[in-house]
Every structure is written in structure tokens, then in C-alpha cells.
Design a protein around this motif. Sequence first.
Motif, mmCIF file in Angstrom:
data_model
loop_
_atom_site.group_PDB
_atom_site.id
_atom_site.type_symbol
_atom_site.label_atom_id
_atom_site.label_comp_id
_atom_site.label_asym_id
_atom_site.label_seq_id
_atom_site.Cartn_x
_atom_site.Cartn_y
_atom_site.Cartn_z
ATOM 1 N N GLY A 249 0.831 -1.204 0.000
ATOM 2 C CA GLY A 249 0.000 0.000 0.000
ATOM 3 C C GLY A 249 0.861 1.248 0.000
ATOM 4 O O GLY A 249 2.047 1.206 0.289
ATOM 5 N N GLU A 250 0.275 2.348 -0.326
ATOM 6 C CA GLU A 250 1.044 3.584 -0.434
ATOM 7 C C GLU A 250 0.302 4.725 0.243
ATOM 8 O O GLU A 250 -0.920 4.833 0.167
ATOM 9 C CB GLU A 250 1.276 3.917 -1.900
ATOM 10 C CG GLU A 250 2.232 5.060 -2.105
ATOM 11 C CD GLU A 250 3.360 4.692 -3.050
ATOM 12 O OE1 GLU A 250 4.271 5.506 -3.189
ATOM 13 O OE2 GLU A 250 3.317 3.605 -3.646
ATOM 14 N N HIS A 251 1.068 5.571 0.924
ATOM 15 C CA HIS A 251 0.534 6.753 1.593
ATOM 16 C C HIS A 251 0.652 7.919 0.613
ATOM 17 O O HIS A 251 1.748 8.203 0.121
ATOM 18 C CB HIS A 251 1.366 7.033 2.847
ATOM 19 C CG HIS A 251 0.596 7.659 3.952
ATOM 20 N ND1 HIS A 251 -0.434 7.019 4.607
ATOM 21 C CD2 HIS A 251 0.697 8.884 4.540
ATOM 22 C CE1 HIS A 251 -0.918 7.808 5.551
ATOM 23 N NE2 HIS A 251 -0.265 8.945 5.525
ATOM 24 N N ALA B 65 4.375 12.453 5.915
ATOM 25 C CA ALA B 65 5.558 12.247 5.093
ATOM 26 C C ALA B 65 6.448 13.483 4.924
ATOM 27 O O ALA B 65 5.984 14.602 4.981
ATOM 28 C CB ALA B 65 5.132 11.779 3.709
ATOM 29 N N ILE B 66 7.693 13.315 4.726
ATOM 30 C CA ILE B 66 8.635 14.430 4.771
ATOM 31 C C ILE B 66 8.462 15.421 3.622
ATOM 32 O O ILE B 66 8.965 16.531 3.695
ATOM 33 C CB ILE B 66 10.093 13.932 4.820
ATOM 34 C CG1 ILE B 66 10.466 13.132 3.563
ATOM 35 C CG2 ILE B 66 10.336 13.097 6.051
ATOM 36 C CD1 ILE B 66 11.922 12.746 3.496
ATOM 37 N N PHE C 158 -3.970 9.850 2.394
ATOM 38 C CA PHE C 158 -4.781 8.655 2.152
ATOM 39 C C PHE C 158 -3.874 7.437 2.056
ATOM 40 O O PHE C 158 -2.774 7.510 1.507
ATOM 41 C CB PHE C 158 -5.574 8.806 0.846
ATOM 42 C CG PHE C 158 -6.560 9.939 0.866
ATOM 43 C CD1 PHE C 158 -7.882 9.721 1.186
ATOM 44 C CD2 PHE C 158 -6.144 11.234 0.580
ATOM 45 C CE1 PHE C 158 -8.789 10.777 1.219
ATOM 46 C CE2 PHE C 158 -7.036 12.297 0.606
ATOM 47 C CZ PHE C 158 -8.365 12.059 0.931
ATOM 48 N N GLN C 159 -4.361 6.338 2.590
ATOM 49 C CA GLN C 159 -3.715 5.047 2.379
ATOM 50 C C GLN C 159 -4.373 4.425 1.161
ATOM 51 O O GLN C 159 -5.600 4.292 1.104
ATOM 52 C CB GLN C 159 -3.885 4.145 3.606
ATOM 53 C CG GLN C 159 -3.067 2.878 3.554
ATOM 54 C CD GLN C 159 -1.576 3.139 3.693
ATOM 55 O OE1 GLN C 159 -1.163 4.087 4.354
ATOM 56 N NE2 GLN C 159 -0.762 2.316 3.080
ATOM 57 N N THR D 265 5.482 0.353 9.271
ATOM 58 C CA THR D 265 4.276 -0.465 9.254
ATOM 59 C C THR D 265 3.056 0.410 9.010
ATOM 60 O O THR D 265 3.040 1.588 9.379
ATOM 61 C CB THR D 265 4.108 -1.262 10.571
ATOM 62 O OG1 THR D 265 2.999 -2.153 10.439
ATOM 63 C CG2 THR D 265 3.860 -0.355 11.761
ATOM 64 N N ALA D 266 2.073 -0.159 8.354
ATOM 65 C CA ALA D 266 0.844 0.582 8.048
ATOM 66 C C ALA D 266 -0.292 -0.394 7.858
ATOM 67 O O ALA D 266 -0.099 -1.535 7.407
ATOM 68 C CB ALA D 266 1.016 1.419 6.785
#
Length: 369
Positions: A48-50, A94-95, A103-104, A215-216
Motif C-alpha cells: 500500500g502507499e501513503h 511524510a517528509i 490517504f492510504q 508499518t501501516a
Amino acid sequence: MKTTIQHTDVLIIGGGPSGASAALSLLNYSNYSVTLIEQSDFNRIRVGEHVSSSIFDLITYLKLHKDDFEEGSFIPSYASKAYWGSDKVSTTNAIFTTEEATFQMDREKFDFKLIETAANRGATIYPRTKCLDYTQLEDKSWEVSLSHPTEGKFVMKANYLVDATGRESNVCRKIGVPSKKVDSLIGVGLFLELEENSKKFEQTLESVELGWWYTACLPNNKMVITLFSDADIISEHKLHQLEVWNETLQKSKQIKHLIDGARTISDKLWVRNAQTQLSDPRNIDRFIAIGDAAVSFDPISSMGIGFSISSACFAAKHIAHELEENSSSIALFQEDIINNYNQYLQTRATYYQMEKRWPSSKFWQRRAN
């Protein structure tokens, strides 16, 4: 037996978000034919991606809407936790993100919708197809030898070739594109299944002596947990072995508690390239690299999916311009890539230099300057 020869204006190698987005951009905003080659059958499990809400602007450019995607493709998430530089938690997005809402993403649903839409809008797509050889002809067009498990071997002739093969940069490597590699970061991870009524938690990072954990929660009651470190450190400490990986996880102070009650989906760790690398194809005619094949970012930046799509959209404009005008603007595209890359390196350095607790660790020494 005579080899079948097929023709296309633009041949894209790689069917992930960058390849599908390049195909969609060309189909939406030009009249060129597009063929896309993908080695897999599109069924690979994806991490998955943030992402920030800017992803929806990119989707709009592709002439899609958020509602076109299957329910659960984008799950709102308003914070990420990081235990970085100290045992004290910091909450951040996130940086590279200043927006509050993130959103995930369910990558399986997202990626499938992009490739399905590209096919519906006219792209010719060959899954489970391997590229055997690349030849550039005198007129700058390309001949690519391909192999399909049931269709056999055939040749695709294309006026333009696109590398969208991700971090592996398979086409770039095969045709001799120069590249610059900054590190040898690798992710070693597992997918787990949460109990039905488990409390969902924020995306969490924790730095440790040998690297950092991530982890997510993912859609469908799943989660991902990954240890990032350098290839030689992983090999030296045998971190790719499940027993050692688990022992290392138990030494974490925070991450280990987030998997309480979770069940492993597989007892086999996956290992994926996560290095920072820049490709520079300016010396090769009628060729462009996009997404991670152009430049791959440290996963800590959360730049992956957004950059993959935006670089594909911009690349499509340059491809159409060159085919129409017979004049290349690849140098301008590559300058933008390099500028993004240099800005990323500065921010990456700042973020890694925040962690000073393990001055004798090879991982952190390499990122101290």
C-alpha cells in the motif's frame, strides 16, 4: 517459422502506474497508438502507499474521477507517527507533504483501474510477456523481440520506446543508459492479517540501529511491516531470514506492539529494492524513462506513486511533441527530473541526519553527511 512483426507508435515496457499513466496520457491527448508490455499477470501483491490529496489532481488529468475507482481504493489517514531521532513520538505527514489530509491507497485496486482504463481507451496490452532484446534501427525506431507463453515469440516495431519497469530499470540497463546509485537500500517485509475488530493504527516509522521499520494498515484488514536497511547489512546480519528478522523486530520498542494479534499471511519474507538511483537517457534517441525507472526515491519520502504518475504525464507530452515535430525535448524533461532529484537528496539528508543515537552504525554513518 516466420516471426510475426507488429507495429505501434509508442511501446511502453511496464504496466504499473507510470506505464499505465503514460498510456492514458498519450491516448487522451494525442492520436498515437500505444502498446504496453507487462511481464507479470497483474496479480502480484502490492505494498500500500501513503499519498496526499494531490493524487486526485493527477487522476483528473488522466480523465478519471475518484469515484471511478472501486470503493476502498483511498482510505483517509490524517497522521503518521515517527519514532525518529529519539524515543519520543512525532506526528507528521511524510517528509515531502505539508497537506493535512492524506490517504492510504489500495494499490491493487488503483493499479488495476488504471490499466483497465488504458485498455478500454485503446491501448494494446500484453501481460505475461518478456522482452528478449532491443534494437534501434537507423531511422531511430525500435525493434523489440518479445516472448509470450502461449503466443510464442514476436517482434514489436515502435517509433518510441518507454521504460516504465520501476526500480529495476530493465530497459535502461539493457540498452546501456548511464545511472547514478546513491545507496543500496532494501526492504524486507511481511504482509499480515489483522483480527476482525482490531484497532487501526497510523502509519508508523521507527529508527533502529540497523536501519528503520515501517508499518501501516492496508485495506481489507491487512497490514504491512518492513525493515529497511542496506544490502550488505541485511546479508551480514541475515535479516532476510525470517527467524532473524523476527528477533530483530522484537528488539524494536514500538513497532513490535502494533502487530499483537496479527496473523502472518505468508511465512516467507519478501525482499524489494528500495535504493535511490537516477537514470540519464539523454544520449539515446526516441527513448525515455519514467517513474522509478527514471529516478527512484527512498520510501521514506512518500514520493513514489505521485512522481510515477506526474513524470508519466509530462513524458507523454514530450513523446507526442517529438513524434509530431521530429524535434526532441528530452533534455528539458531530464532537467526537471534532475532538479527534483537534487531537491529530494537535500531533504533526505536533513531527515536522516536527525538520527544520531547510533554513531558507530554503518547504516547511519553512511547517511550522516
